[in-house]
Design a protein around this motif. Sequence first.
Motif, mmCIF file in Angstrom:
data_model
loop_
_atom_site.group_PDB
_atom_site.id
_atom_site.type_symbol
_atom_site.label_atom_id
_atom_site.label_comp_id
_atom_site.label_asym_id
_atom_site.label_seq_id
_atom_site.Cartn_x
_atom_site.Cartn_y
_atom_site.Cartn_z
ATOM 1 N N ILE A 1 0.838 -1.202 0.000
ATOM 2 C CA ILE A 1 0.000 0.000 0.000
ATOM 3 C C ILE A 1 0.872 1.250 0.000
ATOM 4 C CG2 ILE A 1 -1.731 1.283 1.325
ATOM 5 C CD1 ILE A 1 -2.716 -1.463 2.336
ATOM 6 N N VAL A 2 1.922 1.239 0.789
ATOM 7 C CA VAL A 2 2.841 2.379 0.823
ATOM 8 C C VAL A 2 3.498 2.564 -0.541
ATOM 9 C CG1 VAL A 2 4.944 3.281 1.901
ATOM 10 C CG2 VAL A 2 3.240 2.119 3.284
ATOM 11 N N LEU A 3 3.891 1.472 -1.174
ATOM 12 C CA LEU A 3 4.494 1.540 -2.502
ATOM 13 C C LEU A 3 3.506 2.085 -3.531
ATOM 14 C CD1 LEU A 3 6.955 0.873 -4.314
ATOM 15 C CD2 LEU A 3 5.938 -1.373 -4.660
ATOM 16 N N LEU A 4 2.267 1.610 -3.495
ATOM 17 C CA LEU A 4 1.262 2.067 -4.442
ATOM 18 C C LEU A 4 0.941 3.546 -4.260
ATOM 19 C CD1 LEU A 4 -0.810 1.335 -6.662
ATOM 20 C CD2 LEU A 4 -2.425 0.905 -4.820
ATOM 21 N N VAL A 5 0.794 3.988 -3.028
ATOM 22 C CA VAL A 5 0.509 5.402 -2.769
ATOM 23 C C VAL A 5 1.676 6.275 -3.216
ATOM 24 C CG1 VAL A 5 0.149 7.103 -0.926
ATOM 25 C CG2 VAL A 5 -1.146 4.981 -0.932
ATOM 26 N N GLY A 6 2.892 5.849 -2.924
ATOM 27 C CA GLY A 6 4.070 6.614 -3.343
ATOM 28 C C GLY A 6 4.207 6.714 -4.846
ATOM 29 N N VAL A 7 3.986 5.611 -5.543
ATOM 30 C CA VAL A 7 4.095 5.623 -7.007
ATOM 31 C C VAL A 7 2.979 6.470 -7.620
ATOM 32 C CG1 VAL A 7 3.930 4.161 -9.046
ATOM 33 C CG2 VAL A 7 5.371 3.478 -7.169
ATOM 34 N N LEU A 8 1.773 6.385 -7.068
ATOM 35 C CA LEU A 8 0.680 7.218 -7.580
ATOM 36 C C LEU A 8 0.939 8.699 -7.328
ATOM 37 C CD1 LEU A 8 -2.484 5.108 -6.737
ATOM 38 C CD2 LEU A 8 -1.449 5.517 -8.969
ATOM 39 N N LEU A 9 1.539 9.044 -6.200
ATOM 40 C CA LEU A 9 1.920 10.440 -5.971
ATOM 41 C C LEU A 9 2.978 10.896 -6.968
ATOM 42 C CD1 LEU A 9 2.014 10.782 -2.094
ATOM 43 C CD2 LEU A 9 0.570 12.045 -3.676
ATOM 44 N N LEU A 10 3.918 10.017 -7.289
ATOM 45 C CA LEU A 10 4.931 10.372 -8.284
ATOM 46 C C LEU A 10 4.322 10.557 -9.669
ATOM 47 C CD1 LEU A 10 7.976 8.139 -7.326
ATOM 48 C CD2 LEU A 10 7.839 10.609 -7.235
ATOM 49 N N VAL A 11 3.400 9.684 -10.046
ATOM 50 C CA VAL A 11 2.788 9.781 -11.373
ATOM 51 C C VAL A 11 1.951 11.054 -11.495
ATOM 52 C CG1 VAL A 11 1.068 8.706 -12.888
ATOM 53 C CG2 VAL A 11 2.857 7.327 -11.875
ATOM 54 N N THR A 12 1.245 11.410 -10.433
ATOM 55 C CA THR A 12 0.391 12.607 -10.495
ATOM 56 C C THR A 12 1.141 13.897 -10.187
ATOM 57 O OG1 THR A 12 -0.290 12.300 -8.197
ATOM 58 C CG2 THR A 12 -1.678 11.308 -9.912
ATOM 59 N N SER A 13 2.425 13.845 -9.931
ATOM 60 C CA SER A 13 3.169 15.059 -9.605
ATOM 61 C C SER A 13 3.555 15.870 -10.834
ATOM 62 C CB SER A 13 4.420 14.714 -8.796
ATOM 63 O OG SER A 13 5.330 13.985 -9.582
ATOM 64 N N VAL A 14 3.483 15.300 -12.017
ATOM 65 C CA VAL A 14 3.818 16.021 -13.242
ATOM 66 C C VAL A 14 2.526 16.405 -13.956
ATOM 67 C CG1 VAL A 14 5.025 15.916 -15.450
ATOM 68 C CG2 VAL A 14 5.979 14.783 -13.474
ATOM 69 N N LYS A 15 2.391 17.678 -14.299
ATOM 70 C CA LYS A 15 1.202 18.133 -14.997
ATOM 71 C C LYS A 15 1.594 19.087 -16.128
ATOM 72 C CE LYS A 15 0.323 22.004 -11.929
ATOM 73 N NZ LYS A 15 -0.637 22.717 -11.122
ATOM 74 N N LYS A 16 0.703 19.182 -17.109
ATOM 75 C CA LYS A 16 0.901 20.104 -18.217
ATOM 76 C C LYS A 16 0.232 21.427 -17.888
ATOM 77 C CE LYS A 16 1.475 17.221 -22.231
ATOM 78 N NZ LYS A 16 1.020 16.911 -23.575
ATOM 79 N N MET A 17 0.901 22.495 -18.241
ATOM 80 C CA MET A 17 0.344 23.838 -18.039
ATOM 81 C C MET A 17 0.548 24.658 -19.307
ATOM 82 S SD MET A 17 1.349 24.946 -14.186
ATOM 83 C CE MET A 17 0.391 26.429 -14.337
ATOM 84 N N GLN A 18 -0.390 25.516 -19.569
ATOM 85 C CA GLN A 18 -0.251 26.440 -20.679
ATOM 86 C C GLN A 18 0.588 27.626 -20.224
ATOM 87 O OE1 GLN A 18 -1.189 26.498 -23.821
ATOM 88 N NE2 GLN A 18 -2.337 24.578 -23.852
ATOM 89 N N LEU A 19 1.503 28.017 -21.052
ATOM 90 C CA LEU A 19 2.330 29.174 -20.758
ATOM 91 C C LEU A 19 1.596 30.407 -21.246
ATOM 92 C CD1 LEU A 19 5.025 30.172 -19.679
ATOM 93 C CD2 LEU A 19 5.943 29.939 -21.960
ATOM 94 N N THR A 20 1.253 31.288 -20.348
ATOM 95 C CA THR A 20 0.533 32.502 -20.720
ATOM 96 C C THR A 20 1.458 33.690 -20.620
ATOM 97 O OG1 THR A 20 -0.233 32.801 -18.464
ATOM 98 C CG2 THR A 20 -1.678 31.584 -19.954
ATOM 99 N N VAL A 21 1.364 34.553 -21.593
ATOM 100 C CA VAL A 21 2.181 35.749 -21.640
ATOM 101 C C VAL A 21 1.271 36.947 -21.390
ATOM 102 C CG1 VAL A 21 3.717 37.150 -23.058
ATOM 103 C CG2 VAL A 21 3.724 34.666 -23.287
ATOM 104 N N PRO A 22 1.551 37.737 -20.366
ATOM 105 C CA PRO A 22 0.701 38.913 -20.115
ATOM 106 C C PRO A 22 0.875 39.945 -21.230
ATOM 107 C CG PRO A 22 2.532 38.847 -18.563
ATOM 108 C CD PRO A 22 2.607 37.603 -19.374
ATOM 109 N N THR A 23 -0.214 40.571 -21.612
ATOM 110 C CA THR A 23 -0.133 41.564 -22.702
ATOM 111 C C THR A 23 -0.214 42.963 -22.173
ATOM 112 O OG1 THR A 23 -2.509 41.429 -22.986
ATOM 113 C CG2 THR A 23 -1.112 40.076 -24.414
#
Length: 134
Positions: free
Chosen positions: A112-134
């Motif tokens: 369970i500790v291994l599964l929770v740790g791996v799931l936290l690692l997988v969900t730690s990377v996310k895509k974000m849009q780069l916005t430039v203020p005008t």
Amino acid sequence: MLTIRKTNAYIGFLLVVIAITISPIIKVPIKGNWILYQTDDRLFFISFVLVALTGFCLYLRRVAAFRIFTYVLFIWSVLMAAAVFFKSNNYFGSKFFDKVLAKTIHYQWGWIVLLVGVLLLVTSVKKMQLTVPT
């Protein structure tokens, strides 16, 4: 652009290291609780190398490589759980002894500790849009 949620990554990394090194994985009736090294040393060393490479990519801030290694670590953890399950169910090659052994060996809280740790690692990377203020 990929970003890392550092708290999720650090907590997940710490949980995976704890699960691989010191938490009990299975309980054998006569010998007691076994960690991953006592279960199978090859699984331990491969897992430890994958965790070390993931931590190295996190340290160097190579986000794409960190994301790839987190998915590889997730797949490896699932395969490792399946390998331990099948090893305990087909240890002797005899149906009678294998059924008796499979009923006596129990999974412990380390999975369970291994599964929770791996799931936290997988969900730690996310895509974000780069916005430039005008």
